[in-house]
Structures are given as C-alpha cells and as structure tokens.
Design an enzyme around this catalytic site. Structure first.
Site, short mmCIF file in Angstrom:
data_model
loop_
_atom_site.label_atom_id
_atom_site.label_comp_id
_atom_site.label_asym_id
_atom_site.label_seq_id
_atom_site.Cartn_x
_atom_site.Cartn_y
_atom_site.Cartn_z
N PHE A 11 7.32 4.20 10.23
CA PHE A 11 7.45 5.40 10.70
C PHE A 11 5.67 6.03 10.21
CE2 PHE A 11 9.83 8.76 7.69
CZ PHE A 11 9.66 10.00 8.45
N ILE A 12 6.01 6.12 8.87
CA ILE A 12 4.59 7.09 8.17
C ILE A 12 3.08 6.79 8.81
CG2 ILE A 12 3.64 7.68 6.05
CD1 ILE A 12 6.25 7.10 4.44
N ALA A 71 2.17 -0.70 3.17
CA ALA A 71 3.18 -1.80 3.61
C ALA A 71 4.28 -2.26 2.13
CB ALA A 71 2.96 -3.25 3.62
N SER A 114 6.80 7.06 -4.50
CA SER A 114 7.93 6.88 -4.25
C SER A 114 8.50 8.50 -5.30
CB SER A 114 9.13 5.86 -4.84
OG SER A 114 10.58 6.08 -4.58
N TYR A 139 12.22 -1.48 -6.82
CA TYR A 139 11.51 -1.18 -6.36
C TYR A 139 10.84 -0.15 -6.91
CZ TYR A 139 10.71 2.24 -2.27
OH TYR A 139 9.69 3.54 -1.19
N ILE A 183 18.71 11.40 7.24
CA ILE A 183 18.81 12.69 7.98
C ILE A 183 18.29 11.64 9.87
CG2 ILE A 183 16.74 14.34 9.43
CD1 ILE A 183 16.66 15.38 6.65
N1 NAD Z 1 10.63 6.51 4.32
C1 NAD Z 1 10.97 6.67 3.04
O1 NAD Z 1 11.80 6.87 2.72
C2 NAD Z 1 9.85 6.83 2.02
C3 NAD Z 1 9.52 7.49 0.65
C4 NAD Z 1 8.92 7.28 -0.01
C5 NAD Z 1 7.94 6.12 0.20
N2 NAD Z 1 7.59 5.40 0.75
C6 NAD Z 1 7.26 3.98 1.34
O2 NAD Z 1 5.60 4.40 2.19
C7 NAD Z 1 5.66 3.55 2.68
C8 NAD Z 1 5.87 3.72 4.86
O3 NAD Z 1 7.08 3.24 4.44
P1 NAD Z 1 7.75 3.65 5.93
O4 NAD Z 1 8.65 3.80 6.04
O5 NAD Z 1 6.78 4.12 7.17
O6 NAD Z 1 8.66 2.30 5.74
P2 NAD Z 1 8.48 1.45 8.01
O7 NAD Z 1 9.37 0.14 7.15
O8 NAD Z 1 8.54 2.38 8.54
O9 NAD Z 1 6.38 0.78 7.02
C9 NAD Z 1 6.30 0.10 6.67
C10 NAD Z 1 5.31 -1.01 7.19
O10 NAD Z 1 4.04 -1.87 6.90
C11 NAD Z 1 4.47 -2.90 7.51
N3 NAD Z 1 5.21 -4.35 6.56
C12 NAD Z 1 5.55 -4.59 5.29
N4 NAD Z 1 5.61 -5.80 4.62
C13 NAD Z 1 3.87 -5.99 5.41
C14 NAD Z 1 3.11 -7.04 4.75
N5 NAD Z 1 3.38 -7.83 3.19
N6 NAD Z 1 2.20 -7.25 5.28
C15 NAD Z 1 1.89 -6.39 6.36
N7 NAD Z 1 2.94 -5.29 6.69
C16 NAD Z 1 3.42 -5.14 6.15
C17 NAD Z 1 5.84 -3.51 8.30
O11 NAD Z 1 6.15 -4.14 9.26
C18 NAD Z 1 5.97 -1.61 8.92
O12 NAD Z 1 5.32 -1.85 10.48
C19 NAD Z 1 5.78 2.32 1.97
O13 NAD Z 1 5.12 1.72 0.82
C20 NAD Z 1 7.63 2.80 1.06
O14 NAD Z 1 8.06 2.38 -0.04
C21 NAD Z 1 9.08 5.59 2.05
#
Ligand code: NAD
Length: 310
Positions: A11-12, A71, A114, A139, A183
């Site tokens: 997503f991000i 990731a 986070s 986490y 959301i």
């Molecule tokens: N979405 C939220 O609400 C939020 C809020 C704060 C922080 N974050 C952090 O932002 C980052 C991105 O979040 P997101 O919402 O885009 O998550 P997401 O799950 O949509 O994307 C994460 C991506 O990382 C890849 N991934 C996971 N583990 C992996 C590994 N071991 N090796 C290679 N690829 C791997 C997944 O395939 C995925 O495409 C994460 O670190 C998450 O903890 C997210």
C-alpha cells in the site's frame, strides 16, 4: 537518486514509488510478492526476494543510494501471537539489512516506523517524539528496537537514516480486505454492501493521514541533510484525531450507498487514543499535510469503487 524500495509493492510502497518516479528518481523494488492492484510501473526494476534471504538482499543493494525499508511481516494485532517470529523476521532481518547497507556504503536508510504503536498508551495528546515509549504489542517493540539500531549504526559507522513514525495512513491502494486500515476496510465493506464492524464502542481516536501526504513526508525525510545533532525521527500524521464513530459519519457524507455498523467487544491491543504532534516534521522537514479528511475520503471511495464496483 538510485532508490531501493523494500516492500515497494504494498500500500505505502506503491504510492511512494509513484512519487519517487514523479520526482525523477531511478527505482528498484524488492518485494516477495507482486503488487495486488497496480500494473508494473514502466522503467522500474522489479526484484522478487525476501528480506530473510541474505544473498538476495546483498544483490538488491548493488548501486543504490537510498533505501526505503517498508517490508514488515507482522501487524500490531498479529505480532503478539508469535513474538519470536516478529523478532526474527523483522528485527533480525532488518539488523542484517543495516549491516549490508553499512558495508555497501548506502547514502541513507529511510525506515517506516509506527506512530500508533511505539508510544503505547499516551499520557498526553498530541504525542511528541520524545514521549515515553512503552509499546503494548510486539510490533511496536520491534519497530522501536529497529529505530535504536539505526541510531547505533549511525553513531558507530556513520550510516545516515531517517525514521518516519507514520500514524494511520489511508487512501488509494489500501487493501480493503486487510486486517488493518479501518478506512479502507470500511469502504470495502460499504462497496460490497456488508456491515462495518467496529471493535469496542467506536470512541477510539486515531490520527488518519492521507497517503499522498504521508509519501510526501517520506521524500522530504530522504532529501533532508541533518547535522550531527539534528533530529532523525519524525512523527508523520495529520496531527488531528477522529473517533471511528466520527469517521463513519464522515463516510456517510461521501458514499452513495447505505452504511450499516455492527459493534463487537474491544481488543486489548488498541490504545484508547493516538494523535501525533507533527510540529517537528513541519519545522525541520518543511512538510505539512495538505489533504483534508473529507477530500481524502472522496479520493479513497473513488478508488475502492473502481476496484470493487467497476
Ligand atoms: N498501513 C499502515 O497503517 C501503517 C502504519 C504505520 C506504519 N506502517 C508500516 O509501513 C510499512 C508498509 O506498510 P503497508 O501498509 O504498505 O504494508 P503492505 O502489507 O501493504 O506492504 C508491505 C509489503 O512488504 C512486503 N514484504 C513483507 N515482508 C517482506 C519480506 N520479508 N521480504 C520482502 N518483502 C516483504 C509485502 O509483500 C508487501 O508488498 C510497514 O513497515 C508497516 O509496518 C504501516
């Protein structure tokens, strides 16, 4: 800059890659899965790999200036089920990544931490970066430990870094069938004509930030060149709180379908309120969120409709 985005297909990451390309950077994505919703970006180099595969990580870093590390194998609500897995796959593999970044002379590592979990239950709102940190999920602990390792690698070996403690991002590319992201999930349920489920009484307050604003902050954090004692950790949020019940009311103004809400018992990992103080990012990075909640919800609804109702 030649930029590696680890976890760039999520997503991000997808939104970040779009912004990096607009900004003229060369991008390589390292991810274990392809993007769910987005066709490959022309000109981007895609590498399929896992952060736990050290040979793949080593190769992916070749010729790179900036590393965005997105990731993560766990979510706040799943991380307590198996903390050892959380520590190994996130903390362990990230510390290994930092060693590789140090040895490959990477210019900067930008880590997505986070804002919603590293502080634990806040003793004041909005929460500044120097608020006590007492996470109530694994986490949050691993995110915080990674921040500490970034600081250590900087102190010992000069590896430059920035940490973005992002609050609750929402917007295009957010998985409406995920276990997190209220959301996106609410909009998905509305589009599929299912009731929205709220854990607890709906009075839990969160800081919802539009994804376009969040990735702009990540770009500014990457470009920022701090002096020795300048801050490297930034809260990235809207700086304003909304309860889930308020979000539901806002959504009713935006969607053209009925909205039904079901309440179920609250979860122990949910802190009652989390709103970030974003004054440091404003003054140091020269960044401020631009998209109001109503506009962000409109954009998110258009995207969810194109996904589910098209
Ligand atoms: N979405 C939220 O609400 C939020 C809020 C704060 C922080 N974050 C952090 O932002 C980052 C991105 O979040 P997101 O919402 O885009 O998550 P997401 O799950 O949509 O994307 C994460 C991506 O990382 C890849 N991934 C996971 N583990 C992996 C590994 N071991 N090796 C290679 N690829 C791997 C997944 O395939 C995925 O495409 C994460 O670190 C998450 O903890 C997210």
């Amino acid at each position: 800059m030649k930029t590696l985005v680890i976890g760039g297909n999520g997503f991000i990451g997808t939104n970040l890659v779009e912004a990096l390309l607009r900004d003229g950077h060369d991008v390589r994505i390292f991810d274990r899965y392809p993007s769910r919703y987005k066709d490959p970006f022309p000109g981007v180099e895609y590498v399929v790999g896992d952060l736990g595969n050290y040979g793949e990580v080593h190769e992916a870093l070749s010729g790179i200036d900036w590393v965005f590390h997105l990731a993560y194998t766990t979510l706040p609500q799943t991380s307590n089920d198996d903390p050892v897995y959380d520590v190994r796959s996130n903390l362990g593999d990230t510390v290994h990544l930092l060693q590789e970044c140090r040895d490959s002379h990477i210019g900067k590592v930008i880590f997505i931490s986070s804002g919603g979990t590293v502080y634990g239950i806040p003793n004041r709102i909005p929460i500044p970066e120097d608020h006590p940190q007492q996470p109530i999920c694994s986490y949050g602990i691993t995110k915080l430990a990674i921040e500490k390792y970034l600081s250590l690698f900087h102190r010992l070996w000069g590896l430059e870094y920035a940490v973005a403690r992002i609050s609750n991002p929402y917007g295009e590319q957010q998985n409406p069938h995920s276990k997190q992201g209220a959301i996106g999930v609410f909009l998905g349920n509305i589009a599929e004509r299912k009731p929205i489920t709220i854990w607890g009484d709906g009075e839990v307050v969160r800081d919802y930030i539009y994804i376009g604003d969040a990735v702009e902050a990540l770009l500014k954090a990457a470009r920022y060149q701090p002096g020795a004692d300048d801050p490297r950790i930034f809260n990235i949020g809207a700086g304003r709180g909304h309860s889930l019940n308020q979000i539901v009311e806002e959504l009713k103004q935006v969607v053209d379908l009925p909205v039904e809400v079901k309440y179920t018992p609250g979860r122990p990992i949910d802190v009652p309120a989390s709103v970030l103080d974003i004054s440091r990012a404003k003054s140091v990075l020269g960044w401020a969120p631009q998209v109001e909640l109503a506009e962000g919800l409109e954009r998110s609804w258009r995207w969810v409709k194109s996904l589910i109702l098209a």
